[in-house]
Design an enzyme around this catalytic site. Structure first.
Site, PDB file in Angstrom:
ATOM      1  N   ARG A  20      51.384 -20.683  74.586  1.00  0.00           N
ATOM      2  CA  ARG A  20      51.509 -20.710  76.051  1.00  0.00           C
ATOM      3  C   ARG A  20      50.821 -19.519  76.701  1.00  0.00           C
ATOM      4  O   ARG A  20      50.107 -19.670  77.689  1.00  0.00           O
ATOM      5  CB  ARG A  20      52.981 -20.761  76.463  1.00  0.00           C
ATOM      6  CG  ARG A  20      53.661 -22.067  76.063  1.00  0.00           C
ATOM      7  CD  ARG A  20      55.148 -22.015  76.319  1.00  0.00           C
ATOM      8  NE  ARG A  20      55.728 -20.905  75.557  1.00  0.00           N
ATOM      9  CZ  ARG A  20      56.902 -20.358  75.818  1.00  0.00           C
ATOM     10  NH1 ARG A  20      57.643 -20.778  76.823  1.00  0.00           N
ATOM     11  NH2 ARG A  20      57.370 -19.380  75.077  1.00  0.00           N
ATOM     12  N   ASN A  38      56.927 -25.286  76.468  1.00  0.00           N
ATOM     13  CA  ASN A  38      57.357 -25.809  75.176  1.00  0.00           C
ATOM     14  C   ASN A  38      58.304 -26.979  75.409  1.00  0.00           C
ATOM     15  O   ASN A  38      59.093 -26.967  76.357  1.00  0.00           O
ATOM     16  CB  ASN A  38      58.101 -24.738  74.375  1.00  0.00           C
ATOM     17  CG  ASN A  38      57.177 -23.706  73.775  1.00  0.00           C
ATOM     18  OD1 ASN A  38      55.982 -23.915  73.632  1.00  0.00           O
ATOM     19  ND2 ASN A  38      57.731 -22.558  73.416  1.00  0.00           N
TER      20      ASN A  38
END
Length: 91
Positions: A20, A38
């Site tokens: 990320r 996520n």
């Protein structure tokens, strides 16, 4: 060159490897807006908005990911742009 929106699901070893944060850095470098998070099943979901060439470049990056990721599959759905501003990690 028009603005496009891509909705991604990224599978493989993509959590716990800085995916990320790395995607956010790449998106900001490319000038792509959107978000990344996520998911409980171990995958990563992302929405990318920007000039088509830049979004395509970030999709290309997502197939590889950061050094410790092992991407096995990337699903891409094209959607109508919604005017995302900036690029953020949402979960």
């Amino acid at each position: 060159m028009g603005i496009v929106r891509a909705h991604l699901r990224i599978y493989g070893r993509v959590q716990g490897v800085g995916f990320r944060w790395s995607m956010q850095r790449e998106a900001r470098k490319l000038g792509v807006n959107g978000w990344v998070r996520n998911l409980p099943d171990g995958s990563v979901e992302a929405v990318l908005e920007g000039e088509e060439e830049r979004v395509e470049a970030l999709i290309g990056w997502a197939h590889q990911g950061p050094p410790f990721a092992r991407v096995t599959r990337v699903e891409v759905k094209w959607e109508e742009p919604k005017g995302e501003k900036g690029f953020r990690i949402v979960g």
